[in-house]
Design an enzyme around this catalytic site. Structure first.
Site, PDB file in Angstrom:
ATOM      1  N   GLY A  68       0.874  -1.010   0.090  1.00 11.06           N
ATOM      2  CA  GLY A  68       0.119   0.209   0.098  1.00 11.06           C
ATOM      3  C   GLY A  68       0.788   1.242   0.033  1.00 11.06           C
ATOM      4  N   GLY A 115      -0.598  -5.030   0.264  1.00  9.63           N
ATOM      5  CA  GLY A 115      -1.802  -4.597  -0.480  1.00  9.63           C
ATOM      6  C   GLY A 115      -1.743  -5.305  -1.649  1.00  9.63           C
ATOM      7  N   GLU A 138       4.639  -6.757   7.486  1.00 15.51           N
ATOM      8  CA  GLU A 138       4.058  -5.921   8.226  1.00 15.51           C
ATOM      9  C   GLU A 138       4.687  -5.729   9.777  1.00 15.51           C
ATOM     10  OE1 GLU A 138       1.564  -6.510   4.853  1.00 15.51           O
ATOM     11  OE2 GLU A 138       2.415  -7.882   6.267  1.00 15.51           O
ATOM     12  N   ASP A 146      -2.204  -7.704   7.079  1.00 21.62           N
ATOM     13  CA  ASP A 146      -3.726  -7.497   6.723  1.00 21.62           C
ATOM     14  C   ASP A 146      -4.191  -8.066   5.317  1.00 21.62           C
ATOM     15  OD1 ASP A 146      -2.127  -5.371   5.506  1.00 21.62           O
ATOM     16  OD2 ASP A 146      -4.104  -3.987   5.723  1.00 21.62           O
TER      17      ASP A 146
END
Length: 347
Positions: A68, A115, A138, A146
């Site tokens: 992301g 992402g 992460e 996530d």
């Protein structure tokens, strides 16, 4: 074909295929809010279009997608406006891809992280080339795995998903295929040919059979056995203890332990709980759980500190709070998973 992706993402019809191309090669195709919204619109249109038999997602440049746009997230959060809406739409898209009713083929040639994993690995066909590298790193920036990682990682055999989540280590296409992350491996030079064939037949499954090139596992058997042993323990503390006991004799255990000790203690605790819980949850339930965690992470310390150390003050050592695994209490971890009331993720 314009679903308002600007110059960040392109949509085309190629015969029976709806083709999505990520077009931010200079930013390693980091996923933006605009890209997420545009891809969601395209999937809605193509799912109901009888002329589209399959969707193929690919990317320009040397990365599929490195994650992301975390610098934007950092700046927004620091300004007191954490981009919760961005994540809500991203998580909805991840869940949307998982229930997409047509073949969804991700052609992954290069790095895929964060992402980027969310818009590729929940589809029916995850196709990796010899250039592919997968990671969910992460915990190294004070965040948590996530974009549906809580659904993806628990399913991998031999506790391999827990190992990937807690270390953030990268793997190549052979390990991805062996573990079940990838459904197929092909040669990078065959990507265009594969896409042309899918466009004609609309049947990725049969085309992938003819293009499939076996990939050997990269991680040695004894290391996989070590992962299965250490990362299947009943708690994070037990996993650490298991690695500590083996570290004197086993270089792999020592290296793995050293890696984990660099990660955010809070992130490690949250990731362990999340991946353990995900085994018994549906994709939608996982996304709701992750959205609860996300809201607390955006209000916390370690995520911003991790981005500062990695990107703002490149290469500096993050100052995690708390500083040790022992200092993170069960109540601290519970708070990340508590219901959000009116702010729960709606899918």
């Amino acid at each position: 074909m314009d679903f308002d992706g600007g110059d960040e993402i392109r949509f085309e019809r190629l015969g029976k295929a709806g083709v999505v191309t990520l077009t931010r090669p200079r930013a390693l195709n980091a996923v933006t809010h605009r890209m997420i919204k545009a891809l969601g619109k395209a999937l809605d249109a193509w799912e109901g279009d009888a002329g589209v038999s399959a969707v193929v997602v690919k990317a320009e440049g040397r990365a599929f997608s490195a994650g992301g746009d975390i610098l934007h997230i950092y700046e927004s959060g620091r300004a007191g406006k954490p981009p919760v809406d961005f994540f809500a739409d991203e998580y909805r898209l991840n869940a949307r891809i998982a229930r997409f009713r047509k073949p969804y083929v991700a052609l992954i040639d290069g790095i895929v992280m964060g992402g980027g994993v969310g818009i590729s690995f929940h589809g029916s066909h995850r196709v990796l080339t010899e250039n592919a590298q997968f990671a969910m790193p992460e915990v190294g920036i004070g965040f948590f795995p996530d974009v549906g990682a809580s659904h993806l990682l628990p399913d991998l055999g031999g506790s391999f998903g827990m190992y990937l989540g807690l270390t953030g280590n990268r793997i190549r296409y052979g390990d991805a295929l062996w573990s079940g992350l990838a459904t197929h491996t092909i040669k990078a030079e065959d990507q265009a040919g594969l896409l042309d064939e899918i466009a004609v037949s609309g049947d990725p499954e049969s085309e992938l059979r003819s293009f499939f090139t076996p990939a050997k596992r990269e991680t040695e058997r004894q290391d996989l056995e070590a992962i299965a042993h250490h990362f299947s323990q009943a708690s994070l503390a037990d996993t650490i203890s298991s690695l500590e006991r083996a570290a004197a004799e086993d270089a792999f255990a020592a290296k793995t332990l050293a890696t984990i000790r660099m990660r955010s203690p809070t992130s490690l605790n949250v990731a362990w709980r999340e991946i353990s819980a995900g085994l018994a949850l549906s994709m939608d339930e996982c996304m709701k759980m992750e959205f609860r965690i996300l809201n607390r992470m955006l209000a916390g310390h370690d995520f911003y500190e991790g981005i500062r150390a990695a990107i703002i003050d490149k290469g500096s050592k993050p100052e995690w709070r708390p500083t040790s695994l022992d200092a993170v209490s069960a109540a601290d971890v519970d708070a990340y998973f508590a219901p959000l009331g009116a702010r729960e993720l709606e899918l």
